[in-house]
Write a protein that holds these residues in place. Structure first.
Motif, mmCIF file in Angstrom:
data_model
loop_
_atom_site.group_PDB
_atom_site.id
_atom_site.type_symbol
_atom_site.label_atom_id
_atom_site.label_comp_id
_atom_site.label_asym_id
_atom_site.label_seq_id
_atom_site.Cartn_x
_atom_site.Cartn_y
_atom_site.Cartn_z
ATOM 1 N N ALA A 156 17.371 57.707 41.398
ATOM 2 C CA ALA A 156 17.179 56.286 41.087
ATOM 3 C C ALA A 156 17.574 55.979 39.649
ATOM 4 N N GLY A 157 18.070 54.761 39.453
ATOM 5 C CA GLY A 157 18.246 54.231 38.103
ATOM 6 C C GLY A 157 19.478 54.687 37.361
ATOM 7 N N ILE A 158 20.433 55.330 38.028
ATOM 8 C CA ILE A 158 21.639 55.793 37.335
ATOM 9 C C ILE A 158 22.764 54.786 37.561
ATOM 10 N N ALA A 159 23.332 54.293 36.464
ATOM 11 C CA ALA A 159 24.456 53.362 36.565
ATOM 12 C C ALA A 159 25.740 54.140 36.817
ATOM 13 N N ALA A 197 24.796 59.007 45.543
ATOM 14 C CA ALA A 197 24.394 60.215 44.827
ATOM 15 C C ALA A 197 25.572 60.824 44.074
ATOM 16 N N ALA A 198 26.729 60.879 44.726
ATOM 17 C CA ALA A 198 27.904 61.466 44.090
ATOM 18 C C ALA A 198 28.374 60.634 42.903
ATOM 19 N N LEU A 199 28.409 59.314 43.040
ATOM 20 C CA LEU A 199 28.827 58.454 41.941
ATOM 21 C C LEU A 199 27.864 58.556 40.768
ATOM 22 N N GLY A 200 26.580 58.736 41.056
ATOM 23 C CA GLY A 200 25.616 58.936 39.990
ATOM 24 C C GLY A 200 25.885 60.213 39.214
ATOM 25 N N GLU A 201 26.226 61.267 39.934
ATOM 26 C CA GLU A 201 26.548 62.538 39.268
ATOM 27 C C GLU A 201 27.823 62.411 38.440
ATOM 28 N N LEU A 202 28.811 61.713 38.978
ATOM 29 C CA LEU A 202 30.065 61.532 38.243
ATOM 30 C C LEU A 202 29.816 60.785 36.945
ATOM 31 N N ALA A 203 28.959 59.774 36.997
ATOM 32 C CA ALA A 203 28.636 59.000 35.794
ATOM 33 C C ALA A 203 27.953 59.849 34.736
ATOM 34 N N GLN A 204 27.270 60.890 35.174
ATOM 35 C CA GLN A 204 26.609 61.800 34.239
ATOM 36 C C GLN A 204 27.530 62.935 33.772
ATOM 37 N N GLY A 205 28.756 62.921 34.228
ATOM 38 C CA GLY A 205 29.703 63.961 33.843
ATOM 39 C C GLY A 205 29.630 65.212 34.691
ATOM 40 N N ASN A 206 28.876 65.149 35.784
ATOM 41 C CA ASN A 206 28.713 66.327 36.639
ATOM 42 C C ASN A 206 29.763 66.301 37.750
ATOM 43 N N GLY A 230 23.017 50.914 44.814
ATOM 44 C CA GLY A 230 23.937 50.645 43.720
ATOM 45 C C GLY A 230 25.343 50.289 44.151
ATOM 46 N N LEU A 231 25.571 50.182 45.456
ATOM 47 C CA LEU A 231 26.899 49.848 45.966
ATOM 48 C C LEU A 231 27.057 48.342 46.098
ATOM 49 N N GLY A 232 28.253 47.863 45.815
ATOM 50 C CA GLY A 232 28.566 46.475 46.101
ATOM 51 C C GLY A 232 28.910 46.310 47.570
ATOM 52 N N VAL A 233 28.979 45.076 48.013
ATOM 53 C CA VAL A 233 29.330 44.769 49.403
ATOM 54 C C VAL A 233 30.646 43.999 49.419
ATOM 55 N N ALA A 234 31.614 44.555 50.124
ATOM 56 C CA ALA A 234 32.853 43.836 50.425
ATOM 57 C C ALA A 234 32.635 43.174 51.775
ATOM 58 N N GLU A 235 32.488 41.873 51.745
ATOM 59 C CA GLU A 235 31.992 41.126 52.899
ATOM 60 C C GLU A 235 33.110 40.573 53.770
ATOM 61 N N ALA A 236 32.822 40.560 55.078
ATOM 62 C CA ALA A 236 33.711 39.943 56.072
ATOM 63 C C ALA A 236 35.114 40.529 56.023
ATOM 64 N N MET A 237 35.157 41.860 55.868
ATOM 65 C CA MET A 237 36.430 42.577 55.875
ATOM 66 C C MET A 237 36.677 43.170 57.258
ATOM 67 N N ASP A 238 37.679 44.057 57.356
ATOM 68 C CA ASP A 238 37.972 44.647 58.650
ATOM 69 C C ASP A 238 36.822 45.521 59.146
ATOM 70 N N THR A 239 36.027 46.101 58.253
ATOM 71 C CA THR A 239 34.871 46.887 58.687
ATOM 72 C C THR A 239 33.861 46.013 59.417
#
Length: 394
Positions: A29-32, A294-303, A75-84
């Motif tokens: 939690a709480g990781i940008a 979780a992965a993006l949080g680790e990347l932001a921490q340099g991991n 922490g994810l944005g939403v791309a709305e009304a797309m092909d998904t």
């Protein structure tokens, strides 16, 4: 106690499968993040509506918005009304606009929630579109409706434009007109024909490099009106080549559901940060949201190693979900939401739950387990057994 069930294999036999028993992935939690990450989000159909599901779109609004809140909480944005969201495959424009309106309203209650909304020409009767002026009018109508709600635009590729355009100049004319009017920087969307055969030859050429030149020329003419471009070509080398040529500050949003991990991590090329890495706007993030967060949080921490350790196992799952015919990937996305308890049924707008075989879904189950993405294993096993029973496999 290990969970086991019998799953079908290609020979037609039922083979026991025992779940790995690993703890599902959970983000800290709480990781940008240090990447912008949008998940294209699916819609939850209303299975009790008294309609013909192949002809009318009916949405369970509560469940659909609950899933968007789930994505924002990670922490994810939403791309709305797309092909998904089955835009162009069951979700019509009036329902899409209502979906956009409801999502924008819901985002106001979630601090920091990102929403960008698909703007296209899918409300036009394609058989009555005679030229690019009709396409421009179509884009302008949807653009005005979304901007009136305060929405940020994702300018989606247009089947109508692909049909009537006769040269790259026609694309330049349409996009110059649309971008010049945009109230805020937009995301452009280049969707390859593996996702939608009607978009073959987009940007005025079947040669990808020539098409890329046209798209880059349009962006270079309006760099202040383009936040970035999402390309979904399933070709990492083409994406890397294009992002290195983008104007300063214009982002590449990877739509490569085969190679997203390495593209997001980046290669550090050049002095301009956006030239050496991709941000993300991915349909697969809907299905792997906790791992993506979780992965993006680790990347932001340099991991970086930990980033790949989390995201790497999701790639085989994604390649399976997006296997040809790629346009049917939405079925796998909704199947994952059902397995994980985010909706109570496995039915889709347009009856699209029927587009993948039982063998495909059984392998999806195995790969989801291998990637530690079954959030409630007991529930997932129960629901998989229910699906098997529906196919006569008790």
């Amino acid at each position: 106690m290990a969970l086991t069930l019998n799953l079908p294999v290609e020979s037609g036999a039922l083979v026991p499968y025992t779940l790995r028993g690993d703890v599902p992935v959970k983000p800290r939690a709480g990781i940008a993040f240090n990447r912008i990450a949008y998940s294209a989000a699916h819609v939850v159909a209303d299975p009790l509506a008294a309609v013909d599901p192949w002809l009318q779109a009916t949405v369970d609004w509560d469940a659909t918005l609950a899933y968007r809140r789930h994505l924002w909480s990670l922490g994810l944005g939403v791309a709305e009304a797309m092909d998904t969201a089955q835009r162009g495959m069951g979700l019509d424009w009036p329902t899409s606009l209502e979906l956009i309106r409801r999502s924008l309203d819901a985002a106001k209650d979630t601090p920091g929630a990102l929403v960008a909304s698909g703007c296209g020409t899918d409300h036009l009767d394609i058989d009555k579109v005679k030229g690019v002026d009709d396409v421009i009018r179509g884009y302008e109508e949807q653009m005005a409706a979304i901007e009136a709600l305060g929405g940020k635009l994702i300018v989606m590729a247009s089947r109508a434009l692909a049909r009537v355009a006769t040269s790259p100049a026609d694309y330049e004319r349409v996009y110059d007109r649309i971008l010049s009017q945009a109230r805020q920087p937009v995301l452009l969307h280049w969707l390859g024909d593996m996702f939608d055969p009607a978009l073959a030859g987009y940007w005025g050429s079947h040669d990808v490099d020539a098409a890329m030149d046209t798209a880059l020329g349009i962006i270079a003419a309006h760099p202040d009106k383009v936040d970035g471009i999402k390309i979904s070509l399933l070709d990492k080398d083409k994406e890397i080549a294009m992002r290195r040529r983008l104007p300063t500050g214009v982002r590449m949003y990877t739509g490569d559901d085969f190679n997203y991990a390495e593209l997001i991590a980046g290669d550090g090329h050049g002095s301009e940060p956006t030239h050496g890495r991709s941000d993300a706007l991915l349909g697969i993030f809907d299905a792997i949201a906790p791992a993506a967060s979780a992965a993006l949080g680790e990347l932001a921490q340099g991991n970086v190693d930990r980033f790949h350790a989390i995201l790497g196992p999701t790639v085989p799952l994604s390649r399976h979900i997006f296997a040809a015919p790629t346009r049917f990937y939405k079925t796998g996305v909704v199947f994952m939401a059902w397995l994980n308890g985010h909706q109570s049924h496995f039915t889709m707008v347009g009856g699209q739950q029927s587009t993948r075989s039982l063998l495909h879904l059984a392998e999806l189950f195995r790969l989801a387990d291998a990637a530690n993405l079954l959030e409630q294993p007991d529930l997932a096993v129960h629901r998989m057994k229910t699906l098997l029973a529906m196919h006569g496999l008790e």
